[in-house]
Design a protein around this motif. Sequence first.
Motif, PDB file in Angstrom:
ATOM      1  N   VAL A   5       0.861  -1.184   0.000  1.00  0.00           N
ATOM      2  CA  VAL A   5       0.000   0.000   0.000  1.00  0.00           C
ATOM      3  C   VAL A   5       0.896   1.233   0.000  1.00  0.00           C
ATOM      4  CG1 VAL A   5      -1.934  -1.112   1.164  1.00  0.00           C
ATOM      5  CG2 VAL A   5      -0.182   0.036   2.525  1.00  0.00           C
ATOM      6  N   VAL A   6       0.437   2.281  -0.639  1.00  0.00           N
ATOM      7  CA  VAL A   6       1.232   3.500  -0.699  1.00  0.00           C
ATOM      8  C   VAL A   6       0.688   4.493   0.327  1.00  0.00           C
ATOM      9  CG1 VAL A   6      -0.169   4.479  -2.573  1.00  0.00           C
ATOM     10  CG2 VAL A   6       2.147   5.332  -2.192  1.00  0.00           C
ATOM     11  N   LEU A   7       1.602   5.133   1.052  1.00  0.00           N
ATOM     12  CA  LEU A   7       1.216   6.181   1.986  1.00  0.00           C
ATOM     13  C   LEU A   7       1.413   7.516   1.289  1.00  0.00           C
ATOM     14  CD1 LEU A   7       0.297   6.940   4.852  1.00  0.00           C
ATOM     15  CD2 LEU A   7       2.708   7.097   5.480  1.00  0.00           C
ATOM     16  N   ALA A   8       0.343   8.259   1.167  1.00  0.00           N
ATOM     17  CA  ALA A   8       0.351   9.481   0.361  1.00  0.00           C
ATOM     18  C   ALA A   8       0.988  10.647   1.112  1.00  0.00           C
ATOM     19  CB  ALA A   8      -1.078   9.841  -0.059  1.00  0.00           C
ATOM     20  N   THR A   9       2.301  10.575   1.245  1.00  0.00           N
ATOM     21  CA  THR A   9       3.047  11.662   1.867  1.00  0.00           C
ATOM     22  C   THR A   9       4.483  11.650   1.368  1.00  0.00           C
ATOM     23  OG1 THR A   9       3.737  12.669   3.963  1.00  0.00           O
ATOM     24  CG2 THR A   9       3.711  10.273   3.873  1.00  0.00           C
ATOM     25  N   VAL A  31       4.129  -0.879   3.630  1.00  0.00           N
ATOM     26  CA  VAL A  31       3.826   0.535   3.410  1.00  0.00           C
ATOM     27  C   VAL A  31       4.997   1.189   2.691  1.00  0.00           C
ATOM     28  CG1 VAL A  31       3.302   2.753   4.498  1.00  0.00           C
ATOM     29  CG2 VAL A  31       2.365   0.634   5.457  1.00  0.00           C
ATOM     30  N   VAL A  32       4.725   1.752   1.524  1.00  0.00           N
ATOM     31  CA  VAL A  32       5.775   2.421   0.758  1.00  0.00           C
ATOM     32  C   VAL A  32       5.447   3.904   0.636  1.00  0.00           C
ATOM     33  CG1 VAL A  32       6.352   0.343  -0.554  1.00  0.00           C
ATOM     34  CG2 VAL A  32       4.650   1.933  -1.462  1.00  0.00           C
ATOM     35  N   GLY A  33       6.483   4.716   0.494  1.00  0.00           N
ATOM     36  CA  GLY A  33       6.297   6.152   0.346  1.00  0.00           C
ATOM     37  C   GLY A  33       5.782   6.516  -1.038  1.00  0.00           C
ATOM     38  N   TYR A  34       5.319   7.724  -1.158  1.00  0.00           N
ATOM     39  CA  TYR A  34       4.727   8.234  -2.397  1.00  0.00           C
ATOM     40  C   TYR A  34       5.684   9.223  -3.044  1.00  0.00           C
ATOM     41  CZ  TYR A  34       1.365  10.892  -5.272  1.00  0.00           C
ATOM     42  OH  TYR A  34       0.715  11.524  -6.296  1.00  0.00           O
ATOM     43  N   ASP A  35       5.952   9.029  -4.336  1.00  0.00           N
ATOM     44  CA  ASP A  35       6.879   9.935  -5.022  1.00  0.00           C
ATOM     45  C   ASP A  35       6.202  10.711  -6.150  1.00  0.00           C
ATOM     46  OD1 ASP A  35       6.467   7.957  -6.866  1.00  0.00           O
ATOM     47  OD2 ASP A  35       8.571   7.392  -7.089  1.00  0.00           O
ATOM     48  N   GLY A  36       4.872  10.697  -6.152  1.00  0.00           N
ATOM     49  CA  GLY A  36       4.138  11.394  -7.200  1.00  0.00           C
ATOM     50  C   GLY A  36       3.888  12.853  -6.856  1.00  0.00           C
ATOM     51  N   PRO A  37       3.161  13.536  -7.709  1.00  0.00           N
ATOM     52  CA  PRO A  37       2.864  14.957  -7.477  1.00  0.00           C
ATOM     53  C   PRO A  37       1.978  15.159  -6.249  1.00  0.00           C
ATOM     54  CG  PRO A  37       1.588  14.125  -9.327  1.00  0.00           C
ATOM     55  CD  PRO A  37       2.551  13.039  -8.968  1.00  0.00           C
ATOM     56  N   GLU A  38       2.248  16.233  -5.526  1.00  0.00           N
ATOM     57  CA  GLU A  38       1.440  16.553  -4.350  1.00  0.00           C
ATOM     58  C   GLU A  38       0.181  17.304  -4.790  1.00  0.00           C
ATOM     59  OE1 GLU A  38       2.887  18.018  -0.638  1.00  0.00           O
ATOM     60  OE2 GLU A  38       4.955  17.572  -1.191  1.00  0.00           O
ATOM     61  N   PRO A  39      -0.980  16.827  -4.409  1.00  0.00           N
ATOM     62  CA  PRO A  39      -2.209  17.551  -4.753  1.00  0.00           C
ATOM     63  C   PRO A  39      -2.360  18.784  -3.874  1.00  0.00           C
ATOM     64  CG  PRO A  39      -2.743  15.699  -3.345  1.00  0.00           C
ATOM     65  CD  PRO A  39      -1.257  15.600  -3.634  1.00  0.00           C
ATOM     66  N   ALA A  47     -10.619  15.104   7.242  1.00  0.00           N
ATOM     67  CA  ALA A  47     -11.134  14.061   6.344  1.00  0.00           C
ATOM     68  C   ALA A  47     -11.035  14.481   4.880  1.00  0.00           C
ATOM     69  CB  ALA A  47     -12.587  13.730   6.707  1.00  0.00           C
ATOM     70  N   GLU A  48     -11.393  15.727   4.587  1.00  0.00           N
ATOM     71  CA  GLU A  48     -11.329  16.198   3.201  1.00  0.00           C
ATOM     72  C   GLU A  48      -9.899  16.157   2.675  1.00  0.00           C
ATOM     73  OE1 GLU A  48     -13.057  20.084   3.274  1.00  0.00           O
ATOM     74  OE2 GLU A  48     -15.118  19.331   3.452  1.00  0.00           O
ATOM     75  N   ASN A  49      -8.942  16.610   3.480  1.00  0.00           N
ATOM     76  CA  ASN A  49      -7.554  16.622   3.027  1.00  0.00           C
ATOM     77  C   ASN A  49      -6.986  15.213   2.901  1.00  0.00           C
ATOM     78  OD1 ASN A  49      -7.226  19.402   2.679  1.00  0.00           O
ATOM     79  ND2 ASN A  49      -6.688  19.725   4.815  1.00  0.00           N
ATOM     80  N   ALA A  50      -7.355  14.326   3.824  1.00  0.00           N
ATOM     81  CA  ALA A  50      -6.873  12.947   3.737  1.00  0.00           C
ATOM     82  C   ALA A  50      -7.387  12.287   2.454  1.00  0.00           C
ATOM     83  CB  ALA A  50      -7.319  12.156   4.967  1.00  0.00           C
ATOM     84  N   LEU A  51      -8.633  12.506   2.130  1.00  0.00           N
ATOM     85  CA  LEU A  51      -9.197  11.926   0.906  1.00  0.00           C
ATOM     86  C   LEU A  51      -8.549  12.509  -0.350  1.00  0.00           C
ATOM     87  CD1 LEU A  51     -12.966  11.672   1.862  1.00  0.00           C
ATOM     88  CD2 LEU A  51     -11.498   9.765   1.145  1.00  0.00           C
ATOM     89  N   ILE A  52      -8.280  13.797  -0.358  1.00  0.00           N
ATOM     90  CA  ILE A  52      -7.610  14.425  -1.509  1.00  0.00           C
ATOM     91  C   ILE A  52      -6.270  13.741  -1.770  1.00  0.00           C
ATOM     92  CG2 ILE A  52      -6.407  16.529  -2.256  1.00  0.00           C
ATOM     93  CD1 ILE A  52      -8.690  18.115  -0.840  1.00  0.00           C
ATOM     94  N   LYS A  53      -5.499  13.524  -0.703  1.00  0.00           N
ATOM     95  CA  LYS A  53      -4.175  12.916  -0.856  1.00  0.00           C
ATOM     96  C   LYS A  53      -4.264  11.445  -1.245  1.00  0.00           C
ATOM     97  CE  LYS A  53      -2.967  14.556   3.249  1.00  0.00           C
ATOM     98  NZ  LYS A  53      -2.176  14.931   4.458  1.00  0.00           N
ATOM     99  N   ALA A  54      -5.175  10.707  -0.615  1.00  0.00           N
ATOM    100  CA  ALA A  54      -5.294   9.277  -0.913  1.00  0.00           C
ATOM    101  C   ALA A  54      -5.774   9.038  -2.343  1.00  0.00           C
ATOM    102  CB  ALA A  54      -6.235   8.607   0.087  1.00  0.00           C
ATOM    103  N   ARG A  55      -6.726   9.851  -2.787  1.00  0.00           N
ATOM    104  CA  ARG A  55      -7.215   9.706  -4.171  1.00  0.00           C
ATOM    105  C   ARG A  55      -6.089   9.954  -5.174  1.00  0.00           C
ATOM    106  NH1 ARG A  55     -12.335  13.444  -2.657  1.00  0.00           N
ATOM    107  NH2 ARG A  55     -13.766  11.818  -1.902  1.00  0.00           N
ATOM    108  N   ALA A  56      -5.284  10.969  -4.925  1.00  0.00           N
ATOM    109  CA  ALA A  56      -4.192  11.297  -5.840  1.00  0.00           C
ATOM    110  C   ALA A  56      -3.165  10.166  -5.887  1.00  0.00           C
ATOM    111  CB  ALA A  56      -3.520  12.601  -5.412  1.00  0.00           C
ATOM    112  N   ALA A  57      -2.827   9.614  -4.730  1.00  0.00           N
ATOM    113  CA  ALA A  57      -1.825   8.550  -4.680  1.00  0.00           C
ATOM    114  C   ALA A  57      -2.327   7.263  -5.321  1.00  0.00           C
ATOM    115  CB  ALA A  57      -1.412   8.295  -3.235  1.00  0.00           C
ATOM    116  N   ALA A  58      -3.605   6.935  -5.092  1.00  0.00           N
ATOM    117  CA  ALA A  58      -4.176   5.728  -5.702  1.00  0.00           C
ATOM    118  C   ALA A  58      -4.206   5.864  -7.217  1.00  0.00           C
ATOM    119  CB  ALA A  58      -5.584   5.476  -5.157  1.00  0.00           C
TER     120      ALA A  58
END
Length: 199
Positions: A5-9, A31-39, A47-58
């Motif tokens: 699973v990727v941790l969106a941070t 658990v692996v780190g995320y190397d993609g663009p930060e939303p 909750a809103e911010n957590a979902l924004i980050k998780a959606r982007a990482a997924a």
Amino acid sequence: MTVKVVLATHNAHKVAEFQQIVARTRPDLEVVGYDGPEPVEDGVTFAENALIKARAAAAHTGLAALADDSGICVDVLGGSPGVFSAYWAGQKKDAAANLALLLDQLRDVADPHRTAHFTSTIALVTPDGHESVVSGEWPGRLAHSASGAGGFGYDPIFIPAGQPAGQERTVGELTADEKQAQSHRARAFAALVPLLAGL
């Protein structure tokens, strides 16, 4: 079989902390780190911010994604810094400046009114679009000065509730194991564990 699973941070401290928490209860999860663009985190709740980050990482990785949005909530400040904890002293996300500003704002506030809690809200988003959100809180109060080199962020000024009188320590003075056993993230992850069964 190990499930990744990727941790969106991009925060290495947070990745390491999550890895330690997950290892306690779900050693089959990697658990692996995320190397993609930060939303852009333009939510006004954890909750809103957590979902924004998780959606982007997924979407970026194709993996199930976890995202934590967390902060410290001070009662006398009406729950602030809250969702703005990382930016309390400005957009640079300067942890030392954030901590110093909060201490300065509470400089003349007596112990009975220094109550606070850490909040962690974790979002889980799977590649097929399933979403779940859980939260955990860690109650305590704020010290008058920083103490301890452990942890990160506001840890050196947060004194968790429930410690024996005269033996109270800040989170910065706890061992990593002590912190992971009781932290707001550990509490939120415990609520998340049943929702991870399908991964």
